[in-house]
Design a protein around this motif. Structure first.
Motif, mmCIF file in Angstrom:
data_model
loop_
_atom_site.group_PDB
_atom_site.id
_atom_site.type_symbol
_atom_site.label_atom_id
_atom_site.label_comp_id
_atom_site.label_asym_id
_atom_site.label_seq_id
_atom_site.Cartn_x
_atom_site.Cartn_y
_atom_site.Cartn_z
ATOM 1 N N SER A 111 8.630 -4.742 -3.715
ATOM 2 C CA SER A 111 8.774 -3.691 -2.714
ATOM 3 C C SER A 111 8.491 -2.334 -3.349
ATOM 4 O O SER A 111 8.726 -2.126 -4.538
ATOM 5 C CB SER A 111 10.166 -3.731 -2.097
ATOM 6 N N LEU A 112 8.002 -1.429 -2.539
ATOM 7 C CA LEU A 112 7.656 -0.087 -2.993
ATOM 8 C C LEU A 112 8.628 0.917 -2.413
ATOM 9 O O LEU A 112 9.045 0.796 -1.270
ATOM 10 C CB LEU A 112 6.233 0.282 -2.543
ATOM 11 N N ARG A 113 8.967 1.920 -3.215
ATOM 12 C CA ARG A 113 9.811 3.022 -2.761
ATOM 13 C C ARG A 113 9.083 4.318 -3.075
ATOM 14 O O ARG A 113 8.572 4.513 -4.180
ATOM 15 C CB ARG A 113 11.164 2.978 -3.473
ATOM 16 N N VAL A 114 9.038 5.215 -2.112
ATOM 17 C CA VAL A 114 8.344 6.479 -2.291
ATOM 18 C C VAL A 114 9.240 7.445 -3.072
ATOM 19 O O VAL A 114 10.406 7.643 -2.728
ATOM 20 C CB VAL A 114 7.955 7.088 -0.927
ATOM 21 N N LEU A 115 8.675 8.028 -4.134
ATOM 22 C CA LEU A 115 9.397 9.023 -4.921
ATOM 23 C C LEU A 115 9.365 10.342 -4.165
ATOM 24 O O LEU A 115 8.318 10.750 -3.667
ATOM 25 C CB LEU A 115 8.735 9.199 -6.288
ATOM 26 N N GLN A 116 10.513 11.015 -4.096
ATOM 27 C CA GLN A 116 10.571 12.261 -3.348
ATOM 28 C C GLN A 116 11.222 13.402 -4.121
ATOM 29 O O GLN A 116 11.006 14.550 -3.787
ATOM 30 C CB GLN A 116 11.333 12.043 -2.041
ATOM 31 N N LYS A 117 11.982 13.088 -5.136
ATOM 32 C CA LYS A 117 12.711 14.133 -5.859
ATOM 33 C C LYS A 117 11.872 14.690 -7.009
ATOM 34 O O LYS A 117 11.156 13.961 -7.691
ATOM 35 C CB LYS A 117 14.022 13.574 -6.388
ATOM 36 N N ARG A 118 11.989 15.969 -7.223
ATOM 37 C CA ARG A 118 11.222 16.651 -8.259
ATOM 38 C C ARG A 118 11.474 16.058 -9.642
ATOM 39 O O ARG A 118 10.565 15.890 -10.445
ATOM 40 C CB ARG A 118 11.568 18.139 -8.250
ATOM 41 N N ARG A 119 12.731 15.688 -9.910
ATOM 42 C CA ARG A 119 13.063 15.154 -11.235
ATOM 43 C C ARG A 119 12.347 13.827 -11.501
ATOM 44 O O ARG A 119 12.020 13.508 -12.643
ATOM 45 C CB ARG A 119 14.563 15.004 -11.410
ATOM 46 N N GLN A 120 12.054 13.059 -10.454
ATOM 47 C CA GLN A 120 11.308 11.816 -10.623
ATOM 48 C C GLN A 120 9.870 12.115 -11.049
ATOM 49 O O GLN A 120 9.323 11.428 -11.921
ATOM 50 C CB GLN A 120 11.317 11.014 -9.318
ATOM 51 N N PHE A 121 9.269 13.128 -10.469
ATOM 52 C CA PHE A 121 7.905 13.509 -10.838
ATOM 53 C C PHE A 121 7.872 14.125 -12.241
ATOM 54 O O PHE A 121 6.928 13.911 -12.993
ATOM 55 C CB PHE A 121 7.320 14.472 -9.810
ATOM 56 N N ASP B 43 17.444 -1.800 -14.278
ATOM 57 C CA ASP B 43 17.416 -3.142 -13.694
ATOM 58 C C ASP B 43 16.942 -3.156 -12.255
ATOM 59 O O ASP B 43 16.976 -4.200 -11.606
ATOM 60 C CB ASP B 43 18.824 -3.764 -13.769
ATOM 61 N N ASP B 44 16.522 -2.021 -11.735
ATOM 62 C CA ASP B 44 16.051 -1.940 -10.356
ATOM 63 C C ASP B 44 14.646 -2.544 -10.269
ATOM 64 O O ASP B 44 13.720 -2.056 -10.910
ATOM 65 C CB ASP B 44 16.045 -0.486 -9.901
ATOM 66 N N PRO B 45 14.452 -3.617 -9.484
ATOM 67 C CA PRO B 45 13.149 -4.265 -9.433
ATOM 68 C C PRO B 45 12.130 -3.570 -8.535
ATOM 69 O O PRO B 45 10.991 -4.016 -8.427
ATOM 70 C CB PRO B 45 13.483 -5.652 -8.867
ATOM 71 N N VAL B 46 12.496 -2.477 -7.906
ATOM 72 C CA VAL B 46 11.606 -1.779 -6.981
ATOM 73 C C VAL B 46 10.557 -0.988 -7.759
ATOM 74 O O VAL B 46 10.821 -0.452 -8.827
ATOM 75 C CB VAL B 46 12.431 -0.841 -6.070
ATOM 76 N N ILE B 47 9.356 -0.915 -7.203
ATOM 77 C CA ILE B 47 8.282 -0.089 -7.766
ATOM 78 C C ILE B 47 8.348 1.269 -7.078
ATOM 79 O O ILE B 47 8.299 1.351 -5.855
ATOM 80 C CB ILE B 47 6.908 -0.732 -7.518
ATOM 81 N N GLY B 48 8.447 2.328 -7.864
ATOM 82 C CA GLY B 48 8.450 3.684 -7.319
ATOM 83 C C GLY B 48 7.037 4.245 -7.310
ATOM 84 O O GLY B 48 6.287 4.052 -8.262
ATOM 85 N N VAL B 49 6.681 4.923 -6.231
ATOM 86 C CA VAL B 49 5.335 5.487 -6.142
ATOM 87 C C VAL B 49 5.409 6.856 -5.464
ATOM 88 O O VAL B 49 6.127 7.033 -4.487
ATOM 89 C CB VAL B 49 4.362 4.533 -5.405
ATOM 90 N N GLY B 50 4.696 7.815 -6.031
ATOM 91 C CA GLY B 50 4.648 9.161 -5.474
ATOM 92 C C GLY B 50 3.209 9.629 -5.361
ATOM 93 O O GLY B 50 2.316 9.126 -6.046
ATOM 94 N N PHE B 51 3.004 10.601 -4.491
ATOM 95 C CA PHE B 51 1.655 11.105 -4.220
ATOM 96 C C PHE B 51 1.702 12.622 -4.195
ATOM 97 O O PHE B 51 2.632 13.201 -3.640
ATOM 98 C CB PHE B 51 1.168 10.605 -2.852
ATOM 99 N N THR B 52 0.690 13.237 -4.779
ATOM 100 C CA THR B 52 0.626 14.690 -4.726
ATOM 101 C C THR B 52 -0.825 15.149 -4.815
ATOM 102 O O THR B 52 -1.664 14.483 -5.417
ATOM 103 C CB THR B 52 1.484 15.328 -5.844
ATOM 104 N N CYS B 53 -1.073 16.271 -4.186
ATOM 105 C CA CYS B 53 -2.385 16.922 -4.243
ATOM 106 C C CYS B 53 -2.130 18.427 -4.307
ATOM 107 O O CYS B 53 -1.382 18.959 -3.492
ATOM 108 C CB CYS B 53 -3.218 16.611 -3.003
ATOM 109 N N SER B 54 -2.760 19.088 -5.255
ATOM 110 C CA SER B 54 -2.580 20.528 -5.366
ATOM 111 C C SER B 54 -3.487 21.243 -4.369
ATOM 112 O O SER B 54 -4.334 20.629 -3.718
ATOM 113 C CB SER B 54 -2.905 20.997 -6.784
#
Length: 134
Positions: A16-26, A50-61
């Motif tokens: 499963s995928l989880r969208v990264l949203q917090k600045r500290r994650q980026f 131990d979290d099996p989730v895949i984190g994914v974030g997107f950004t464009c300047s």
């Protein structure tokens, strides 16, 4: 989960995928691996949890263009991640796809998918788990 990327009905997703949203994650991703991938830059890091989730974030300047161009580029990156990451991404890892000016929106979609596959193989190939690639 409202921040998950959904898959079509009837299609089972290996991870499963989880969208990264917090600045500290980026910011944490910025200290990880960097792989140029043609139409975008891929940043990746092992969360070592131990979290099996895949984190994914997107950004464009703003260099990518106005809001319409940035949103189009991010939509294409989201769709590519939805199709490729569940199969080739590794559980417990975070990824950020950073759009490039005049490349992300203009690239053929199949070529964009291939770029992501190649970048993931560079990240996870050759037994590397830590370090930084520039």
């Amino acid at each position: 989960m409202d921040d998950a990327i959904s898959t079509p009905e009837g299609v089972s997703s290996p991870a499963s995928l989880r969208v990264l949203q917090k600045r500290r994650q980026f910011l944490a991703l910025n200290r990880g691996l960097r792989v140029p991938a043609g139409a975008f830059l891929l940043q990746a890091r092992d969360r070592c949890d131990d979290d099996p989730v895949i984190g994914v974030g997107f950004t464009c300047s703003r260099k990518v263009g106005n809001a319409v161009a940035r949103n189009r580029a991010k939509r294409r990156l989201r769709e590519a991640a939805r199709l490729v990451l569940p199969d080739l991404g590794q559980a417990g890892w975070d990824y950020a796809l950073i759009g490039r000016a005049e490349a992300t929106a203009a690239r053929e979609f199949e070529a964009l998918l291939d770029d992501l596959r190649k970048a993931l193989s560079k990240v996870h190939g050759s037994g590397r788990t830590k370090g930084r690639k520039t």
